[in-house]
Design a protein around this motif. Structure first.
Motif, PDB file in Angstrom:
ATOM      1  N   LEU A 125     -30.439  72.338  46.410  1.00 59.74           N
ATOM      2  CA  LEU A 125     -29.739  72.761  47.624  1.00 59.74           C
ATOM      3  C   LEU A 125     -28.879  73.998  47.376  1.00 59.74           C
ATOM      4  CD1 LEU A 125     -28.696  69.367  49.263  1.00 59.74           C
ATOM      5  CD2 LEU A 125     -30.577  70.882  49.876  1.00 59.74           C
ATOM      6  N   ALA A 126     -28.322  74.121  46.169  1.00 60.38           N
ATOM      7  CA  ALA A 126     -27.541  75.313  45.838  1.00 60.38           C
ATOM      8  C   ALA A 126     -28.434  76.546  45.828  1.00 60.38           C
ATOM      9  CB  ALA A 126     -26.857  75.131  44.489  1.00 60.38           C
ATOM     10  N   PHE A 127     -29.652  76.390  45.298  1.00 58.80           N
ATOM     11  CA  PHE A 127     -30.608  77.499  45.294  1.00 58.80           C
ATOM     12  C   PHE A 127     -30.974  77.893  46.717  1.00 58.80           C
ATOM     13  CE2 PHE A 127     -35.002  79.033  45.361  1.00 58.80           C
ATOM     14  CZ  PHE A 127     -34.921  80.086  44.456  1.00 58.80           C
ATOM     15  N   GLN A 128     -31.240  76.892  47.578  1.00 61.88           N
ATOM     16  CA  GLN A 128     -31.554  77.187  48.975  1.00 61.88           C
ATOM     17  C   GLN A 128     -30.391  77.896  49.660  1.00 61.88           C
ATOM     18  OE1 GLN A 128     -31.242  74.174  51.979  1.00 61.88           O
ATOM     19  NE2 GLN A 128     -33.265  74.680  52.852  1.00 61.88           N
ATOM     20  N   ASP A 129     -29.170  77.466  49.386  1.00 62.03           N
ATOM     21  CA  ASP A 129     -28.002  78.077  50.012  1.00 62.03           C
ATOM     22  C   ASP A 129     -27.873  79.547  49.604  1.00 62.03           C
ATOM     23  OD1 ASP A 129     -25.510  77.739  51.625  1.00 62.03           O
ATOM     24  OD2 ASP A 129     -24.565  78.232  49.710  1.00 62.03           O
ATOM     25  N   ARG A 130     -28.093  79.842  48.319  1.00 61.97           N
ATOM     26  CA  ARG A 130     -28.032  81.242  47.865  1.00 61.97           C
ATOM     27  C   ARG A 130     -29.136  82.071  48.506  1.00 61.97           C
ATOM     28  NH1 ARG A 130     -26.909  78.649  42.869  1.00 61.97           N
ATOM     29  NH2 ARG A 130     -29.073  78.930  42.188  1.00 61.97           N
ATOM     30  N   LEU A 131     -30.336  81.475  48.635  1.00 64.53           N
ATOM     31  CA  LEU A 131     -31.443  82.194  49.257  1.00 64.53           C
ATOM     32  C   LEU A 131     -31.147  82.489  50.721  1.00 64.53           C
ATOM     33  CD1 LEU A 131     -34.330  83.292  49.018  1.00 64.53           C
ATOM     34  CD2 LEU A 131     -35.155  81.017  49.641  1.00 64.53           C
ATOM     35  N   HIS A 132     -30.615  81.494  51.454  1.00 62.44           N
ATOM     36  CA  HIS A 132     -30.275  81.709  52.861  1.00 62.44           C
ATOM     37  C   HIS A 132     -29.167  82.759  53.000  1.00 62.44           C
ATOM     38  CE1 HIS A 132     -32.066  77.964  55.015  1.00 62.44           C
ATOM     39  NE2 HIS A 132     -32.915  78.507  54.156  1.00 62.44           N
ATOM     40  N   ALA A 133     -28.229  82.764  52.064  1.00 57.58           N
ATOM     41  CA  ALA A 133     -27.169  83.777  52.112  1.00 57.58           C
ATOM     42  C   ALA A 133     -27.756  85.165  51.910  1.00 57.58           C
ATOM     43  CB  ALA A 133     -26.123  83.474  51.043  1.00 57.58           C
ATOM     44  N   ARG A 134     -28.707  85.282  50.982  1.00 58.36           N
ATOM     45  CA  ARG A 134     -29.332  86.578  50.723  1.00 58.36           C
ATOM     46  C   ARG A 134     -30.138  87.047  51.938  1.00 58.36           C
ATOM     47  NH1 ARG A 134     -30.819  88.924  45.833  1.00 58.36           N
ATOM     48  NH2 ARG A 134     -28.997  87.791  45.055  1.00 58.36           N
ATOM     49  N   LEU A 135     -30.798  86.087  52.611  1.00 55.32           N
ATOM     50  CA  LEU A 135     -31.618  86.424  53.775  1.00 55.32           C
ATOM     51  C   LEU A 135     -30.825  86.455  55.074  1.00 55.32           C
ATOM     52  CD1 LEU A 135     -34.762  84.240  52.970  1.00 55.32           C
ATOM     53  CD2 LEU A 135     -34.471  86.684  52.569  1.00 55.32           C
ATOM     54  N   ARG A 136     -29.541  86.138  54.973  1.00 54.40           N
ATOM     55  CA  ARG A 136     -28.665  86.076  56.140  1.00 54.40           C
ATOM     56  C   ARG A 136     -29.197  85.082  57.174  1.00 54.40           C
ATOM     57  NH1 ARG A 136     -26.871  92.460  57.015  1.00 54.40           N
ATOM     58  NH2 ARG A 136     -26.003  92.722  54.912  1.00 54.40           N
ATOM     59  N   SER A 137     -29.671  83.951  56.661  1.00 57.89           N
ATOM     60  CA  SER A 137     -30.173  82.880  57.503  1.00 57.89           C
ATOM     61  C   SER A 137     -29.105  81.802  57.644  1.00 57.89           C
ATOM     62  CB  SER A 137     -31.448  82.293  56.876  1.00 57.89           C
ATOM     63  OG  SER A 137     -31.980  81.278  57.692  1.00 57.89           O
ATOM     64  N   ASP A 138     -29.401  80.763  58.460  1.00 52.38           N
ATOM     65  CA  ASP A 138     -28.447  79.675  58.639  1.00 52.38           C
ATOM     66  C   ASP A 138     -28.201  78.959  57.320  1.00 52.38           C
ATOM     67  OD1 ASP A 138     -28.329  80.235  61.317  1.00 52.38           O
ATOM     68  OD2 ASP A 138     -29.811  78.714  61.892  1.00 52.38           O
ATOM     69  N   ARG A 139     -26.925  78.665  57.045  1.00 54.84           N
ATOM     70  CA  ARG A 139     -26.556  77.995  55.806  1.00 54.84           C
ATOM     71  C   ARG A 139     -25.941  76.634  56.114  1.00 54.84           C
ATOM     72  NH1 ARG A 139     -22.970  82.102  52.401  1.00 54.84           N
ATOM     73  NH2 ARG A 139     -23.236  80.445  50.851  1.00 54.84           N
ATOM     74  N   ALA A 140     -26.133  75.703  55.204  1.00 52.63           N
ATOM     75  CA  ALA A 140     -25.525  74.388  55.353  1.00 52.63           C
ATOM     76  C   ALA A 140     -24.017  74.496  55.155  1.00 52.63           C
ATOM     77  CB  ALA A 140     -26.122  73.420  54.343  1.00 52.63           C
ATOM     78  N   SER A 141     -23.281  73.719  55.927  1.00 52.08           N
ATOM     79  CA  SER A 141     -21.823  73.745  55.819  1.00 52.08           C
ATOM     80  C   SER A 141     -21.382  73.089  54.517  1.00 52.08           C
ATOM     81  CB  SER A 141     -21.210  73.004  56.999  1.00 52.08           C
ATOM     82  OG  SER A 141     -21.490  71.615  56.915  1.00 52.08           O
ATOM     83  N   PRO A 142     -20.176  73.422  54.032  1.00 53.67           N
ATOM     84  CA  PRO A 142     -19.653  72.756  52.837  1.00 53.67           C
ATOM     85  C   PRO A 142     -19.617  71.235  52.990  1.00 53.67           C
ATOM     86  CG  PRO A 142     -18.338  74.688  53.355  1.00 53.67           C
ATOM     87  CD  PRO A 142     -19.282  74.507  54.506  1.00 53.67           C
ATOM     88  N   ALA A 143     -19.369  70.750  54.211  1.00 53.16           N
ATOM     89  CA  ALA A 143     -19.340  69.308  54.434  1.00 53.16           C
ATOM     90  C   ALA A 143     -20.717  68.686  54.214  1.00 53.16           C
ATOM     91  CB  ALA A 143     -18.832  69.000  55.841  1.00 53.16           C
ATOM     92  N   VAL A 144     -21.775  69.364  54.686  1.00 55.22           N
ATOM     93  CA  VAL A 144     -23.138  68.852  54.494  1.00 55.22           C
ATOM     94  C   VAL A 144     -23.506  68.857  53.017  1.00 55.22           C
ATOM     95  CG1 VAL A 144     -25.575  69.368  54.899  1.00 55.22           C
ATOM     96  CG2 VAL A 144     -23.950  69.418  56.797  1.00 55.22           C
ATOM     97  N   LEU A 145     -23.192  69.942  52.322  1.00 52.11           N
ATOM     98  CA  LEU A 145     -23.498  70.013  50.894  1.00 52.11           C
ATOM     99  C   LEU A 145     -22.678  68.992  50.108  1.00 52.11           C
ATOM    100  CD1 LEU A 145     -23.706  73.886  50.397  1.00 52.11           C
ATOM    101  CD2 LEU A 145     -25.585  72.263  50.613  1.00 52.11           C
ATOM    102  N   GLY A 146     -21.446  68.784  50.520  1.00 52.31           N
ATOM    103  CA  GLY A 146     -20.605  67.817  49.822  1.00 52.31           C
ATOM    104  C   GLY A 146     -21.030  66.376  50.029  1.00 52.31           C
ATOM    105  N   ALA A 147     -21.708  66.112  51.150  1.00 57.23           N
ATOM    106  CA  ALA A 147     -22.132  64.743  51.465  1.00 57.23           C
ATOM    107  C   ALA A 147     -23.562  64.455  51.043  1.00 57.23           C
ATOM    108  CB  ALA A 147     -21.976  64.492  52.961  1.00 57.23           C
ATOM    109  N   GLN A 148     -24.198  65.370  50.317  1.00 64.37           N
ATOM    110  CA  GLN A 148     -25.604  65.173  49.939  1.00 64.37           C
ATOM    111  C   GLN A 148     -25.755  63.949  49.039  1.00 64.37           C
ATOM    112  OE1 GLN A 148     -27.213  67.947  46.679  1.00 64.37           O
ATOM    113  NE2 GLN A 148     -25.385  69.064  47.380  1.00 64.37           N
ATOM    114  N   ILE A 149     -26.981  63.430  48.975  1.00 62.71           N
ATOM    115  CA  ILE A 149     -27.277  62.267  48.137  1.00 62.71           C
ATOM    116  C   ILE A 149     -26.887  62.567  46.699  1.00 62.71           C
ATOM    117  CG2 ILE A 149     -29.094  60.739  47.302  1.00 62.71           C
ATOM    118  CD1 ILE A 149     -28.435  60.364  50.248  1.00 62.71           C
ATOM    119  N   GLY A 150     -26.220  61.625  46.052  1.00 67.09           N
ATOM    120  CA  GLY A 150     -25.675  61.843  44.714  1.00 67.09           C
ATOM    121  C   GLY A 150     -26.725  61.883  43.620  1.00 67.09           C
ATOM    122  N   ASN A 151     -26.277  62.219  42.418  1.00 63.89           N
ATOM    123  CA  ASN A 151     -27.159  62.411  41.275  1.00 63.89           C
ATOM    124  C   ASN A 151     -27.824  61.105  40.841  1.00 63.89           C
ATOM    125  OD1 ASN A 151     -26.476  65.166  41.041  1.00 63.89           O
ATOM    126  ND2 ASN A 151     -24.595  64.615  39.957  1.00 63.89           N
TER     127      ASN A 151
END
Length: 320
Positions: free
Chosen positions: A147-173
């Motif tokens: 998900l971190a890789f996807q977030d960086r890619l979306h930032a580079r492409l200026r696409s929609d990014r997941a909110s910090p709350a969504v990333l923080g609530a993702q399924i755990g390790n």
């Protein structure tokens, strides 16, 4: 059995580790006869890319995934061999799951998840019967880096990014062993039409039993070694020049009985015990180059999911 992992590694490094583990397991299992075979080596490869945007032009739930297969065995194979322990497929992939709205998810929508998987599969064909036995590992959680890789890619492409709350609530390790078995039977209807019935049992981050069929039309699916994508069920080729060039198509469906899902932990979510997938696809092969596009309808996976979704799949193959 599952274990958690705490030391962060990058997305690329983890993917390489999973592939190397699969390769090592395959070589350890390889019988001495096959190791001594001077004709043993790289047989072929195939990859399939899935995205919700390619289907219903959304970005939700099963939003993005990929499967990659590398085949090793007797050189020149165009179909699975008769003997066990002769042909090994190293299958790896990633999977991205998100809520429908990654900025402000609706109450009860599913949590985000980033998944990596890798396994070694033994492929066998005896008459009209095909067997696929796989052993590997699946990992989910922030430390996969997906998900971190996807977030960086979306930032580079200026696409929609997941909110910090969504990333923080993702399924755990979590890491779990992967066990996979598939048996299929081919029914030739004519020279250009084949029905391929199959059954699957899978245990890993999700556990399910599945039955389904593929209706294969045209020369493109007549021969060859095909792998099945975990998310869509689409099959994709792994060896080149196994069939004459031309236009081919497929129609398929399957139904799964789901026993558990790490991506939908209880009691917060109610897992839909039955899942259905309905798919179709078209492939054109020029000989040294082929392109495939398919679309798959995925039924609801949890009780609060308001509807199913359509995921698109793309495969480009070329000789080099």
């Amino acid at each position: 059995m599952s274990v958690s992992f705490q030391r962060p590694l990058g997305f690329v490094l983890r993917l390489v580790v999973l592939i190397v583990l699969g390769l090592g397991g395959g070589l350890v299992a390889l019988p001495a006869r096959a190791q001594a075979d001077a004709g043993w080596g790289f047989v072929g490869w195939g990859a399939l890319s899935n995205n919700d945007f390619y289907g219903d032009r959304q970005d939700r739930w099963q939003t993005s995934s990929n499967s990659l297969s590398l085949l090793f065995g007797p050189k020149g194979l165009r179909s699975p061999p008769y003997e066990f322990g002769r042909l090994f497929e190293l299958r790896s992939g990633y999977q991205i799951i998100t809520p429908a709205n990654t900025a402000a998810p609706a109450a009860g929508d599913r949590r985000a998840a980033g998944v990596l998987r890798g396994a070694v599969h033994n492929r066998v064909m005896r008459g009209a019967w095909e067997f696929d036995l796989g052993l590997g590992v699946e990992a989910v959680g922030p430390n996969t880096g997906v998900l971190a890789f996807q977030d960086r890619l979306h930032a580079r492409l200026r696409s929609d990014r997941a909110s910090p709350a969504v990333l923080g609530a993702q399924i755990g390790n979590r890491i779990m062993p992967l066990l996979h078995g598939e048996v299929a039977y081919r029914w030739p209807v004519s020279d250009l039409v084949t029905v391929r019935n199959y059954a699957v049992v899978h245990a890993g981050l999700e556990g399910y039993a599945q039955i389904g069929f593929d209706l294969l039309i045209g020369n493109g699916f007549k021969n060859g070694i095909f792998a099945r994508d975990a998310v869509t069920g689409q099959i994709y080729g792994t060896v080149k020049r196994a069939n004459p060039p031309g236009l081919s198509g497929l129609i398929g469906m399957d139904v799964s009985r789901v026993f558990y899902s790490t991506y939908l932990p209880s009691p917060a979510y109610g897992v839909e015990p039955l899942r259905a997938r309905l798919r179709g696809g078209v492939m054109y092969d020029w000989g040294g180059f082929s392109v495939f596009y398919g679309a798959t309808y995925l039924s609801r996976e949890f009780t609060a999911q308001p509807q199913g979704q359509v995921v698109g799949s793309v495969q480009l193959r070329f000789s080099f």
